[in-house]
Design an enzyme around this catalytic site. Structure first.
Site, PDB file in Angstrom:
ATOM      1  N   ASP A  54      -8.804  13.911 -12.246  1.00 52.49           N
ATOM      2  CA  ASP A  54      -9.798  14.336 -13.222  1.00 52.49           C
ATOM      3  C   ASP A  54     -11.183  14.476 -12.584  1.00 52.49           C
ATOM      4  O   ASP A  54     -12.156  14.706 -13.282  1.00 52.49           O
ATOM      5  CB  ASP A  54      -9.853  13.369 -14.414  1.00 52.49           C
ATOM      6  N   THR A  93      -1.574   8.889 -17.878  1.00 51.89           N
ATOM      7  CA  THR A  93      -2.025   7.580 -17.411  1.00 51.89           C
ATOM      8  C   THR A  93      -3.312   7.198 -18.138  1.00 51.89           C
ATOM      9  O   THR A  93      -3.977   8.043 -18.748  1.00 51.89           O
ATOM     10  CB  THR A  93      -2.303   7.591 -15.896  1.00 51.89           C
ATOM     11  N   ASP A 109       0.855  -1.173   0.000  1.00 52.87           N
ATOM     12  CA  ASP A 109       0.000   0.000   0.000  1.00 52.87           C
ATOM     13  C   ASP A 109       0.897   1.230   0.000  1.00 52.87           C
ATOM     14  O   ASP A 109       1.823   1.330   0.810  1.00 52.87           O
ATOM     15  CB  ASP A 109      -0.878  -0.037   1.251  1.00 52.87           C
ATOM     16  N   LYS A 137     -18.402   7.974  -3.359  1.00 52.81           N
ATOM     17  CA  LYS A 137     -19.492   7.986  -2.381  1.00 52.81           C
ATOM     18  C   LYS A 137     -19.010   8.577  -1.060  1.00 52.81           C
ATOM     19  O   LYS A 137     -17.926   8.263  -0.580  1.00 52.81           O
ATOM     20  CB  LYS A 137     -20.009   6.564  -2.149  1.00 52.81           C
ATOM     21  N   TYR A 197      -5.970   6.587 -16.714  1.00 56.80           N
ATOM     22  CA  TYR A 197      -7.039   7.288 -16.016  1.00 56.80           C
ATOM     23  C   TYR A 197      -7.182   8.715 -16.535  1.00 56.80           C
ATOM     24  O   TYR A 197      -8.291   9.220 -16.698  1.00 56.80           O
ATOM     25  CB  TYR A 197      -6.795   7.275 -14.505  1.00 56.80           C
ATOM     26  N   GLU A 198      -6.061   9.364 -16.800  1.00 49.51           N
ATOM     27  CA  GLU A 198      -6.129  10.704 -17.388  1.00 49.51           C
ATOM     28  C   GLU A 198      -6.738  10.638 -18.773  1.00 49.51           C
ATOM     29  O   GLU A 198      -7.620  11.434 -19.115  1.00 49.51           O
ATOM     30  CB  GLU A 198      -4.736  11.335 -17.464  1.00 49.51           C
ATOM     31  N   ASP A 231      -7.495   6.973  -6.509  1.00 46.55           N
ATOM     32  CA  ASP A 231      -8.921   6.644  -6.515  1.00 46.55           C
ATOM     33  C   ASP A 231      -9.701   7.729  -5.774  1.00 46.55           C
ATOM     34  O   ASP A 231      -9.413   8.021  -4.616  1.00 46.55           O
ATOM     35  CB  ASP A 231      -9.128   5.289  -5.834  1.00 46.55           C
TER      36      ASP A 231
END
Length: 135
Positions: A78, A113, A19, A46, A115-116, A42
């Site tokens: 983002d 990345t 981690d 929620k 994700y980007e 991440d």
């Protein structure tokens, strides 16, 4: 990653399946990091999961301990709500100052990345931040 490192002839990198927050806290000496990059962590959307967000007051304390004085913490996301969360946490931290007094320009050395790329494809704005650790 290992293949790319081998092809490039790089042999001074170690990869650990840990981690990230625990690794930073336990594996690195205090005031030994000149830059910390946290890109597209991440966002845990929620509200009940916000406690799992990497950027939080406790992790900011660890980052402040590990960064050298004037060391930089560069962040990118983002998700606007997570970007605002990061600013709130770090603007309120006594050992960090926002280098740009707002959003930072995109770091040229920051890799794009998946994700980007996904966020851009979905029309989201990328928010970059740069904080300096105070002495």
């Amino acid at each position: 990653t290992l293949g790319k490192l081998a092809r490039a002839g790089v042999n001074n990198v170690r990869i650990l399946p840990v981690d990230g927050s625990q690794g930073l806290a336990q594996l690195l000496d205090d005031e030994s990091v000149t830059e910390l990059w946290t890109f597209f962590a991440d966002p845990w959307h929620k509200t009940r999961h916000h406690k799992r967000r990497l950027v939080n007051p406790d992790f900011a304390d660890v980052a402040a301990a590990k960064l050298t004085p004037k060391g930089l913490w560069r962040l990118a996301t983002d998700w606007e709500d997570y970007a605002l969360w990061q600013r709130e946490i770090l603007d309120g931290h006594p050992r960090f100052i926002n280098v740009h007094d707002g959003w930072a320009p995109r770091l040229k050395a920051r890799p794009v990345t998946k994700y980007e790329a996904r966020g851009l494809a979905q029309g989201r704005t990328i928010h970059d931040l740069t904080y300096e650790r105070l002495p």
